[in-house]
Write a protein that holds these residues in place. Structure first.
Motif, PDB file in Angstrom:
ATOM      1  N   SER A 128      49.147   6.502 -49.761  1.00  0.00           N
ATOM      2  CA  SER A 128      50.489   6.672 -49.224  1.00  0.00           C
ATOM      3  C   SER A 128      51.122   7.902 -49.873  1.00  0.00           C
ATOM      4  O   SER A 128      50.468   8.633 -50.616  1.00  0.00           O
ATOM      5  CB  SER A 128      51.318   5.409 -49.494  1.00  0.00           C
ATOM      6  N   ASP A 129      52.399   8.103 -49.593  1.00  0.00           N
ATOM      7  CA  ASP A 129      53.114   9.209 -50.229  1.00  0.00           C
ATOM      8  C   ASP A 129      54.010   8.717 -51.360  1.00  0.00           C
ATOM      9  O   ASP A 129      54.791   9.476 -51.921  1.00  0.00           O
ATOM     10  CB  ASP A 129      53.958   9.966 -49.193  1.00  0.00           C
ATOM     11  N   LEU A 176      50.432   0.259 -52.533  1.00  0.00           N
ATOM     12  CA  LEU A 176      50.522   1.632 -52.036  1.00  0.00           C
ATOM     13  C   LEU A 176      50.546   2.589 -53.219  1.00  0.00           C
ATOM     14  O   LEU A 176      51.330   2.410 -54.168  1.00  0.00           O
ATOM     15  CB  LEU A 176      51.788   1.812 -51.196  1.00  0.00           C
ATOM     16  N   ASP A 184      49.937   7.010 -54.291  1.00  0.00           N
ATOM     17  CA  ASP A 184      49.858   8.330 -53.673  1.00  0.00           C
ATOM     18  C   ASP A 184      48.399   8.776 -53.551  1.00  0.00           C
ATOM     19  O   ASP A 184      47.481   8.150 -54.097  1.00  0.00           O
ATOM     20  CB  ASP A 184      50.717   9.355 -54.410  1.00  0.00           C
ATOM     21  N   GLU A 194      42.337   1.344 -45.825  1.00  0.00           N
ATOM     22  CA  GLU A 194      42.540   0.573 -47.045  1.00  0.00           C
ATOM     23  C   GLU A 194      41.209   0.256 -47.714  1.00  0.00           C
ATOM     24  O   GLU A 194      40.164   0.182 -47.055  1.00  0.00           O
ATOM     25  CB  GLU A 194      43.294  -0.721 -46.734  1.00  0.00           C
ATOM     26  N   ARG A 225      46.224   1.092 -50.492  1.00  0.00           N
ATOM     27  CA  ARG A 225      46.483   1.951 -49.337  1.00  0.00           C
ATOM     28  C   ARG A 225      46.994   3.310 -49.813  1.00  0.00           C
ATOM     29  O   ARG A 225      48.011   3.377 -50.526  1.00  0.00           O
ATOM     30  CB  ARG A 225      47.527   1.320 -48.415  1.00  0.00           C
TER      31      ARG A 225
END
Length: 464
Positions: free
Chosen positions: A237-238, A177, A179, A217, A235
């Motif tokens: 994500s934050d 993951l 950002d 993804e 992926r």
């Protein structure tokens, strides 16, 4: 189903044992072995292969930084004489010497009466529970490994094709993951290099990289990974995180074995060797290991035993059953491998043009055992008591393997006279500061799972 009668199990750690040891009789060593012998049932993880060099062929792997384990079969007899009844065999060294090494190890364990699990002539044999009849009742052992390469996984037969000998795998799926900004940068880099793979993009060389991908993804098709399935999944994500999960087919197959064992045995033990991590090998087990441990208990396992990082990790009590995430080393003798193959000398940067002049005493040939690795040389023998199908207590007896417990890892029991001191590697009862440090580590890491370890002198106690 779990037995309502009292059950006890003594658990020893990872046995990288390469030297016969029955000849030794130091009081601190005898005390440890006497604990194993006096137990109703003793389990250990065997991280070597048993066999004569005439029984195997060339080493089966080449590009791994690590030892190649093949041990005199006399050591199997020594382990049995020391009280080991059950042994898990599935690990990242199980296939060091290919299928013949697997078969030899099985043969020598059978010959001395050690019940073993985790490897076999095909996947069904490697995955099935192995049973041992005891005065307490019928005991089942299932052994699983994560981190092996594809040619090491046992396989099923199909039509006229025989199954492949090997290990019982639990393949992890790793997701990275990042950002949103980093995700766009990775895509831009991957696109510029021609290695970006996205769902439905139709790029050549994708193979199975996106087989496990979820919407949004993407993968980077590294030139040496293009024939693998899902070697990296990114992926957006934050936040930044590595997420691991269990391969669904391996999880389902192993849970079927746990379910069988829970039906047919009074005590079910699952042993999981994991040599992979979600980054550096820290003090917390990977998420997929925790997922698997909980699923095994849910399916009927009574004890879950983890190993593979060669360090002690915390103990969790889940639904009244113990999950021991990291046993640590019980024997640490990888420095004494008798014959070292070409691949090891090349991996460690030695001049292979001088191969006939290189010997097993050449340094370095093994991972950095004495470079601040304060957990490599210690562990504990655990006495586990269950009553009414639930954990009653765990008593922890700390051991040291020939070096001081701590960052300095000062050598206590040297072997030989080389510039690089070798360490005896056998388990002695730990005393004083050594015992304190081992137990405090268990106490600290187990507390993260809500488990209280009481330190009572030079032993620890988990009481439920």
């Amino acid at each position: 189903m779990s037995s309502e009668r009292p059950m006890s199990l003594t658990v020893a750690g990872e046995c990288m044992v390469t030297r016969p040891f029955a000849v030794h009789n130091e009081p601190e060593f005898d005390e440890v072995l006497a604990r194993l012998r006096s137990a109703e049932l003793t389990y250990a993880h065997v991280e070597t292969n048993f066999g004569h060099f005439s029984e195997v062929e060339a080493p089966a792997r080449g590009d791994q930084v690590g030892s190649y384990f093949l041990t005199d079969p006399q050591v199997a007899a020594d382990l049995r004489a020391a009280g080991v009844d059950l042994a898990s065999l599935a690990n990242n060294h199980s296939m060091d010497f290919g299928s013949k090494g697997v078969h030899a190890t099985i043969r020598h364990c059978d010959a001395v009466g050690i019940t073993h699990a985790g490897t076999g002539r095909d996947l069904e044999e490697a995955r099935e529970p192995k049973y041992r009849e005891t005065r307490q009742g019928r005991v089942a052992l299932i052994s699983v490994t994560s981190g092996n390469k594809s040619h090491e996984w046992a396989s099923q037969p199909k039509a006229s094709l025989p199954g492949r000998a090997g290990v019982n795998p639990l393949r992890p799926i790793m997701r990275y993951l990042v950002d949103q900004q980093a995700a766009e940068q990775l895509k831009a880099i991957g696109g510029s290099l021609g290695i970006l793979r996205e769902t439905k993009a139709g790029a050549e060389g994708s193979s199975g990289l996106l087989m496990n991908a979820e919407p949004g993804e993407f993968s980077l098709a590294m030139p040496t990974d293009q024939s693998t399935t899902g070697s990296n999944l990114w992926r957006p994500s934050d936040h930044f995180e590595v997420l691991s999960s269990c391969n669904k087919w391996d999880l389902a197959g192993n849970l079927r074995s746990v379910g069988e064992a829970a039906t047919m045995a009074d005590l079910v033990i699952v042993a999981h060797h994991f040599s992979v991590s979600e980054g550096p090998r820290g003090n917390t087990p990977p998420k997929f290991v925790q997922e698997f441990a909980h699923a095994c208990i849910d399916e009927g396992a009574d004890i879950f035993i983890g190993h593979g990082w060669h360090k002690t990790l915390g103990i969790e009590i889940y639904r009244g059953k113990p999950i021991i995430y990291g046993l640590g080393n019980f024997f640490a003798q990888s420095e004494f491998v008798r014959r070292v193959p070409y691949d090891a000398f090349e991996t460690w940067g030695h001049d292979i043009e001088r191969l006939p002049t290189l010997t097993p005493a050449t340094h370095p040939l093994h991972p950095g055992l004495n470079q601040g690795n304060e957990t490599w040389w210690s562990s504990a023998v655990l006495d586990v008591e269950l009553e009414g199908g639930q954990l009653s207590s765990i008593r922890l007896h700390p051991v040291e393997c020939g070096r001081k417990v701590g960052k300095e890892v000062d050598i206590r029991r040297p072997v030989g006279h080389g510039e690089q001191p070798l360490t005896d590697g056998r388990p002695f009862t730990a005393h004083g500061e050594d015992a304190e440090r081992i137990l405090e580590r268990y106490q600290r890491l187990s507390a993260e799972f809500g488990t209280t370890v009481q330190i009572e002198g030079e032993s620890g106690l988990i009481k439920v």
